[in-house]
Each structure stands twice: as structure tokens, then as C-alpha cells.
Design a protein around this motif. Structure first.
Motif, PDB file in Angstrom:
ATOM      1  N   CYS A 105       1.158   8.232   7.287  1.00 15.75           N
ATOM      2  CA  CYS A 105       2.096   7.328   7.968  1.00 15.75           C
ATOM      3  C   CYS A 105       3.504   7.484   7.391  1.00 15.75           C
ATOM      4  CB  CYS A 105       1.635   5.878   7.833  1.00 15.75           C
ATOM      5  SG  CYS A 105       0.087   5.547   8.706  1.00 15.75           S
ATOM      6  N   CYS A 106       3.604   7.579   6.067  1.00 14.60           N
ATOM      7  CA  CYS A 106       4.925   7.732   5.439  1.00 14.60           C
ATOM      8  C   CYS A 106       5.542   9.077   5.823  1.00 14.60           C
ATOM      9  CB  CYS A 106       4.811   7.600   3.919  1.00 14.60           C
ATOM     10  SG  CYS A 106       4.388   5.929   3.380  1.00 14.60           S
ATOM     11  N   THR A 107       4.711  10.103   5.880  1.00 15.82           N
ATOM     12  CA  THR A 107       5.219  11.430   6.271  1.00 15.82           C
ATOM     13  C   THR A 107       5.734  11.384   7.708  1.00 15.82           C
ATOM     14  OG1 THR A 107       3.622  12.439   4.789  1.00 15.82           O
ATOM     15  CG2 THR A 107       4.581  13.876   6.469  1.00 15.82           C
ATOM     16  N   LEU A 108       4.967  10.739   8.593  1.00  9.60           N
ATOM     17  CA  LEU A 108       5.404  10.606   9.987  1.00  9.60           C
ATOM     18  C   LEU A 108       6.720   9.842  10.068  1.00  9.60           C
ATOM     19  CD1 LEU A 108       2.083   9.635  11.818  1.00  9.60           C
ATOM     20  CD2 LEU A 108       3.467  11.664  12.304  1.00  9.60           C
ATOM     21  N   ALA A 109       6.834   8.796   9.274  1.00  5.84           N
ATOM     22  CA  ALA A 109       8.059   7.978   9.314  1.00  5.84           C
ATOM     23  C   ALA A 109       9.263   8.800   8.842  1.00  5.84           C
ATOM     24  CB  ALA A 109       7.883   6.731   8.449  1.00  5.84           C
ATOM     25  N   ARG A 110       9.062   9.577   7.795  1.00  5.71           N
ATOM     26  CA  ARG A 110      10.180  10.417   7.324  1.00  5.71           C
ATOM     27  C   ARG A 110      10.562  11.420   8.410  1.00  5.71           C
ATOM     28  NH1 ARG A 110       7.463   9.551   2.208  1.00  5.71           N
ATOM     29  NH2 ARG A 110       6.085  11.333   2.518  1.00  5.71           N
TER      30      ARG A 110
ATOM     31  N   LEU B 146       0.817  -1.224   0.000  1.00  7.75           N
ATOM     32  CA  LEU B 146       0.000   0.000   0.000  1.00  7.75           C
ATOM     33  C   LEU B 146       0.850   1.273   0.000  1.00  7.75           C
ATOM     34  CD1 LEU B 146      -2.968  -0.565   2.454  1.00  7.75           C
ATOM     35  CD2 LEU B 146      -3.033  -0.539  -0.017  1.00  7.75           C
ATOM     36  N   GLY B 147       2.120   1.122   0.342  1.00  8.90           N
ATOM     37  CA  GLY B 147       3.013   2.291   0.324  1.00  8.90           C
ATOM     38  C   GLY B 147       3.057   2.946  -1.044  1.00  8.90           C
ATOM     39  N   ARG B 148       2.631   2.196  -2.061  1.00  8.26           N
ATOM     40  CA  ARG B 148       2.590   2.751  -3.408  1.00  8.26           C
ATOM     41  C   ARG B 148       1.650   3.955  -3.488  1.00  8.26           C
ATOM     42  NH1 ARG B 148       2.031  -0.696  -9.061  1.00  8.26           N
ATOM     43  NH2 ARG B 148       3.585   0.569 -10.094  1.00  8.26           N
ATOM     44  N   LEU B 149       0.751   4.075  -2.524  1.00  7.44           N
ATOM     45  CA  LEU B 149      -0.216   5.180  -2.545  1.00  7.44           C
ATOM     46  C   LEU B 149       0.387   6.483  -2.027  1.00  7.44           C
ATOM     47  CD1 LEU B 149      -3.329   3.213  -1.279  1.00  7.44           C
ATOM     48  CD2 LEU B 149      -2.735   3.837  -3.629  1.00  7.44           C
TER      49      LEU B 149
ATOM     50  N   THR C  81       9.518   3.846   3.287  1.00 10.71           N
ATOM     51  CA  THR C  81       8.052   3.733   3.391  1.00 10.71           C
ATOM     52  C   THR C  81       7.635   4.232   4.784  1.00 10.71           C
ATOM     53  OG1 THR C  81       8.367   1.372   3.878  1.00 10.71           O
ATOM     54  CG2 THR C  81       7.802   1.945   1.627  1.00 10.71           C
ATOM     55  N   SER C  82       7.207   3.334   5.671  1.00  8.84           N
ATOM     56  CA  SER C  82       6.787   3.832   6.992  1.00  8.84           C
ATOM     57  C   SER C  82       7.364   3.014   8.131  1.00  8.84           C
ATOM     58  CB  SER C  82       5.255   3.897   7.077  1.00  8.84           C
ATOM     59  OG  SER C  82       4.723   2.604   7.293  1.00  8.84           O
ATOM     60  N   ILE C  83       8.498   2.351   7.884  1.00 12.00           N
ATOM     61  CA  ILE C  83       9.205   1.662   8.970  1.00 12.00           C
ATOM     62  C   ILE C  83      10.555   2.356   9.146  1.00 12.00           C
ATOM     63  CG2 ILE C  83      10.270  -0.498   9.735  1.00 12.00           C
ATOM     64  CD1 ILE C  83       8.080  -2.019   8.267  1.00 12.00           C
ATOM     65  N   VAL C  84      10.895   2.627  10.389  1.00  9.28           N
ATOM     66  CA  VAL C  84      12.138   3.344  10.689  1.00  9.28           C
ATOM     67  C   VAL C  84      13.002   2.436  11.563  1.00  9.28           C
ATOM     68  CG1 VAL C  84      13.121   5.455  11.660  1.00  9.28           C
ATOM     69  CG2 VAL C  84      10.815   5.501  10.656  1.00  9.28           C
ATOM     70  N   ALA C  85      14.158   2.037  11.035  1.00  2.02           N
ATOM     71  CA  ALA C  85      15.066   1.165  11.790  1.00  2.02           C
ATOM     72  C   ALA C  85      16.214   2.010  12.320  1.00  2.02           C
ATOM     73  CB  ALA C  85      15.581   0.051  10.887  1.00  2.02           C
ATOM     74  N   PHE C  86      16.426   1.965  13.609  1.00  7.58           N
ATOM     75  CA  PHE C  86      17.488   2.788  14.200  1.00  7.58           C
ATOM     76  C   PHE C  86      18.043   2.116  15.438  1.00  7.58           C
ATOM     77  CE2 PHE C  86      15.109   4.736  17.817  1.00  7.58           C
ATOM     78  CZ  PHE C  86      13.800   4.407  17.469  1.00  7.58           C
ATOM     79  N   ARG C  87      19.115   2.717  15.995  1.00  8.40           N
ATOM     80  CA  ARG C  87      19.650   2.152  17.231  1.00  8.40           C
ATOM     81  C   ARG C  87      20.153   3.248  18.134  1.00  8.40           C
ATOM     82  NH1 ARG C  87      25.646  -0.377  16.629  1.00  8.40           N
ATOM     83  NH2 ARG C  87      26.598   1.385  15.551  1.00  8.40           N
ATOM     84  N   TRP C  88      20.275   2.911  19.364  1.00  4.55           N
ATOM     85  CA  TRP C  88      20.858   3.810  20.363  1.00  4.55           C
ATOM     86  C   TRP C  88      22.369   3.691  20.213  1.00  4.55           C
ATOM     87  CZ3 TRP C  88      23.939   2.319  24.564  1.00  4.55           C
ATOM     88  CH2 TRP C  88      24.162   3.302  25.541  1.00  4.55           C
ATOM     89  N   ALA C  89      23.042   4.800  19.941  1.00  5.35           N
ATOM     90  CA  ALA C  89      24.486   4.731  19.672  1.00  5.35           C
ATOM     91  C   ALA C  89      25.179   6.028  20.057  1.00  5.35           C
ATOM     92  CB  ALA C  89      24.719   4.414  18.184  1.00  5.35           C
TER      93      ALA C  89
END
Ligand SMILES: Cc1ncc(COP(=O)(O)O)c(C=O)c1O
Length: 472
Positions: free
Chosen positions: A371-376, A269-272, A396-404
Motif C-alpha cells: 500500500c505504501c509503495t502504491l501511494a508513493r 501499522l505504517g511502521r511495518l 505513508t499510504s494517503i495521498v493528498a492532492f488537487r486539480w490545479a
């Protein structure tokens, strides 16, 4: 009896409305008290029946206070959606009608054909009549797709795998990336393909399957006498929401005559989202696409969907019509049970129809884009924070990060991030889950709830920092 039901059903409606209204003010998740958990676990089978009013009160006091948390705007875990209110109504009404949507001439069957077409139209996938069905989820959709891919490859080798079994086949080789969802391996194992014959092709730093490396590997495998048959691309990986170069994969599959399966369970659905849309070019050229209405659309669990270019590949793989099932009047398309695994099938289409009709196309586009805007935005916040590290650019709308933080060595970062998700969960104000990305322990925030606010993002990062400080 009927009046009991009417009164209890009204109570349920009020109870659910209160539950949903009260959700944002509650903790996202709380561990269950041991006595409550044990009371559920060890509950004896009642000898005598219970009246409906008492049952409703039991649901209210023993179940609703202990949810998974995924209706809450600060739930960012895995890929679990808040239920769409219209979908909840659809689920309730569907249970009352209670058909088997296997086939025949009743409303649920026709509605399923319509919503499968709507889903195909939404994500821009071609839709031949019969070219898709609703499933329990993407795992099941993947098994169905890979079974069709396997049988087509077998037929090309002159083998009828339904009659002769796998013994008549050489190993068939499929190609995946390190970020391909585990359901693909599960499907390959179940279908007798063997996970050893799923080749993990190198990816670039962000996690996109590398089409050049794929091309070389296929060539090398052919020279070695192997039989390539399948490529799996991701339209939104579960770890970081990354979309593979689907156009390049489609070109290669067309050249090499391989089945291209695209896993869009989370991300189709991220295509939208207008910003993300260009990444999806080529999705429409896949042989099959799995997508999950029970993810980003918020259709109450369970509801997956498989779309295929060639409906006959499904029917040829699954059709088995014993005499007691032959009386059908569904206009020549046959039974859904001829296109997949399930015989008795739930009325999933009503909740899909209700969810999509309530939002309209514009509403779905608005929610996905939000959702995509929030993720960005979350990606920008993480990038700007000196103590956090964004692991891949947000697609898209998943944000992968770490404490560093700079003053923590790699060993400490590894140790803290490995349990950071759970530590955040236990604090109750936000819910993220952990993963390993490119060999590094990480947390990932999945934004599929359009009710999430910018403030909720700030709470998430505050909670991540507070939990990390505690772990350190
Ligand atoms: C990318 C991806 N593929 C497949 C699946 C499996 O889907 P399901 O849980 O509906 O079987 C998931 C689940 O999170 C997913 O995120």
C-alpha cells in the motif's frame, strides 16, 4: 430449525463468496435508487416471522447490491478497508458463540489478551499485562486514553476526579495540531476538559506538529499559571498520512511530565513499511496509542484498540466492580470492563485473531508495504502531471492532492476541488473523498487495500480529470 439454519448458512457463505468475487467488476459505488432507499427506510415491522431462506434472499437483493464501496480495489475514500476474508469468518463464528468479553475464564477473554499483545508487538509498543483492550474504534480508544490522562493529571494535583468531579480541578491544557483527528476534540469535550483548552500548536508546511513551537507554548502556559497535561501526536494524519516527530514529542513530554497520546488509528501499522518505519521512532515511548484493526488490517468493523504503558492508569480510572460482577477467574487481571467503558463487550478478538493468523506477520508487512509503495507511486504520478498538484510529500499510504491546471485561476480550482470527490464518486469507477488541507480544497486517496493495482491508480487520475472537466 437447526437444518434451516444449516441450509441458510451455506447459502450465506455462497452469497458472500459471489459478492466478494464480483466486486472488482462492479461500479465502486452507485447512488441508491429512490424506491429502493424508501423501501428500506419505510419498511414496516413485520407482524409475523420470516423464514431464514427468505431473509437470505432479501439480504442478497436489497442490501448487497448497494454497498458503501469499500471492498473495491478502487475505493480510496476516508479510511475504510476491504474486509479480510478470515475476519469475515471470525465475525460469523463470534456471533454464534456470543459471549460478553467483559471478563472471566472463557476463550474469548484470553484470545483478546493475546491479540492485544500481537497488535502491540506488530507496531513495536511495550505491552505490560492488562495494558490494552479492544474498543469499538479509535474514537472510543481516545476517550478511554484521555480519561486516564485526565485522572493522572488530577491525581498529581491531589484531586480524585472520580469522587470530586471536574469542579475540583483547574482547567487542564492539552496540545494538538491542526491535523489532529476530530475524535480528540470530541473526547476532550465529553470528558469535560473543554475544547477551548485544547491548544492548536503550529505545524510545518507538511502538517507535522512543530516540537519547538510546542515547547515554547508549554513554557508560556506554565508562566501564565495554566496546567498542561497532554500532548497528542499523530502516527498518520487522516488528511495526508503524515507522522509527527514522535521522538521529539516523547522527549518533551518526559521533561514536562505530560501524557503523550499517539493517534495511530489509521497509520500505526505504517511502521511495518521499511521506507516509512524510521518516521515512527519514539512511538514506543507514548503513554497511550490508539490504533484501528478495522482500518489497515481489514478486520471487519468494528474494532479499535487502545494500548497503554501503565495498565494501572486504566484500571484506576475505570474499575468499578459491583457485587454481582465480583466472581471472576481471569488470573488477577480483572475484567476488561475495569479498563474501559463497556460492560457487556462483543467478541471482537476472534476476527482479529483470524485476520492476523491468516496473514501472518509477513503477510501483514507485505500488504502494508504494498500500500505504501502504491501511494508513493501515485504521489509520483500526481507530481508528474501538469494539471495536478501534490499537497504534501507521501509519508505513508494517503495521498493528498488537487486539480490545479495552469490555466485555471485559484477561484476555479477552489470551486472544482470542493466537489471533486463527490463528482468522482458519482461516476462510479473510483471513489475518493475531499478535504481541506492547509486552507486548500483537496482530494485525498487512502490506499489500504493491497489488491489495488497500478492500473487502478491510472483509472483514479483519469476519473479525477474527467470529473474536474465536467465541474469546470
Ligand atoms: C487518524 C484517525 N484518528 C481517529 C479516527 C477515528 O477512528 P474511528 O472511526 O475508528 O473511531 C480516524 C478515522 O478515520 C482516523 O483516521
Amino acid at each position: 430449525m437447526t437444518s434451516d439454519f444449516r441450509a441458510a448458512a451455506h447459502d450465506v457463505a455462497d452469497m458472500i463468496a459471489d459478492y466478494l468475487d464480483g466486486m472488482p467488476a462492479r461500479d465502486v459505488w452507485t447512488p441508491m435508487p429512490a424506491d429502493v432507499r424508501n423501501a428500506l427506510l419505510e419498511r414496516p415491522l413485520p407482524e409475523e416471522g420470516t423464514d431464514l431462506g427468505t431473509l437470505v434472499r432479501a439480504i442478497e437483493t436489497e442490501v448487497l447490491p448497494y454497498p458503501m464501496g469499500n471492498g473495491h480495489p478502487r475505493f480510496y475514500g476516508w479510511v475504510n478497508a476491504a474486509p479480510a476474508p478470515a475476519g469475515i469468518l471470525g465475525e460469523f463464528a463470534a456471533a454464534a458463540v456470543n459471549p460478553s468479553s467483559a471478563g472471566g475464564d472463557h476463550a474469548d477473554v484470553h484470545l483478546e489478551r493475546a491479540v492485544v499483545r500481537w497488535l502491540a508487538e506488530l507496531v513495536g509498543f511495550p505491552h505490560p499485562a492488562g495494558g490494552g483492550l479492544l474498543t469499538s474504534g479509535a474514537s472510543m480508544a481516545t476517550i478511554v486514553a484521555l480519561a486516564a490522562a485526565r485522572n493522572r493529571a488530577a491525581a498529581n494535583l491531589g484531586v480524585n476526579v472520580r469522587e470530586d468531579g471536574l469542579v475540583a480541578l483547574p482547567p487542564l491544557v492539552g496540545y494538538v495540531s491542526a491535523e489532529t483527528h476530530s475524535c480528540v476534540r470530541k473526547a476532550a469535550e465529553l470528558l469535560g476538559l473543554g475544547s477551548r483548552h485544547l491548544v492548536t500548536v503550529p505545524s510545518d508546511a507538511a502538517g507535522h506538529l512543530d516540537p519547538l513551537a510546542l515547547r515554547e507554548r508549554i513554557r508560556a502556559d506554565r508562566v501564565a499559571g495554566l496546567t498542561p497535561f497532554l500532548v497528542v501526536g499523530s502516527a498518520g494524519t487522516v488528511n495526508a498520512g503524515v507522522v509527527d516527530d514522535l521522538g521529539a514529542l516523547a522527549d518533551l513530554c518526559a521533561e514536562e511530565k505530560l501524557w503523550l497520546h499517539v493517534d495511530g488509528a489509521y497509520g500505526a501499522l505504517g511502521r511495518l513499511d521499511p521506507v516509512a518505519a524510521p518516521r515512527y521512532a519514539g512511538l514506543e515511548r507514548a503513554d497511550s496509542l490508539a490504533l484501528d484493526p478495522h482500518k489497515w488490517l481489514g478486520v471487519p468493523v468494528d474494532c479499535g484498540c487502545l494500548l497503554v504503558r501503565d495498565a494501572e492508569q486504566l484500571r484506576g480510572t475505570f474499575s468499578l466492580v459491583p457485587p454481582y460482577l465480583r466472581d471472576e477467574a481471569a488470573g488477577g487481571l480483572g475484567w476488561f470492563s475495569e479498563y474501559g467503558i463497556e460492560q457487556t463487550r462483543p467478541f471482537r478478538s476472534l476476527k482479529v485473531w483470524a485476520t492476523l493468523a491468516a496473514a501472518g506477520r509477513a503477510g501483514v508487512v507485505r500488504d502494508v508495504s504494498r500500500c505504501c509503495t502504491l501511494a508513493r507511486e501515485l504521489g509520483r504520478m500526481v507530481t508528474a502531471a501538469p494539471d495536478l498538484e501534490l499537497l504534501t510529500p507521501v509519508e505513508t499510504s494517503i495521498v493528498a492532492f488537487r486539480w490545479a491546471p495552469a490555466d485555471a485561476d485559484e477561484e476555479t480550482r477552489h470551486r472544482v476541488n470542493a466537489t471533486l470527490g463527490v463528482a468522482v464518486q458519482e461516476r462510479g469507477r473510483a471513489f475518493v473523498t475531499g478535504t481541506v488541507l492547509g486552507g486548500r480544497e483537496a482530494v485525498r486517496a487512502c490506499l489500504i487495500n493491497a489488491a489495488t493495482t497500478e492500473d487502478d491508480l491510472r483509472v483514479l487520475l483519469d476519473e479525477v480529470r474527467a470529473a474536474a472537466t465536467g465541474l469546470r
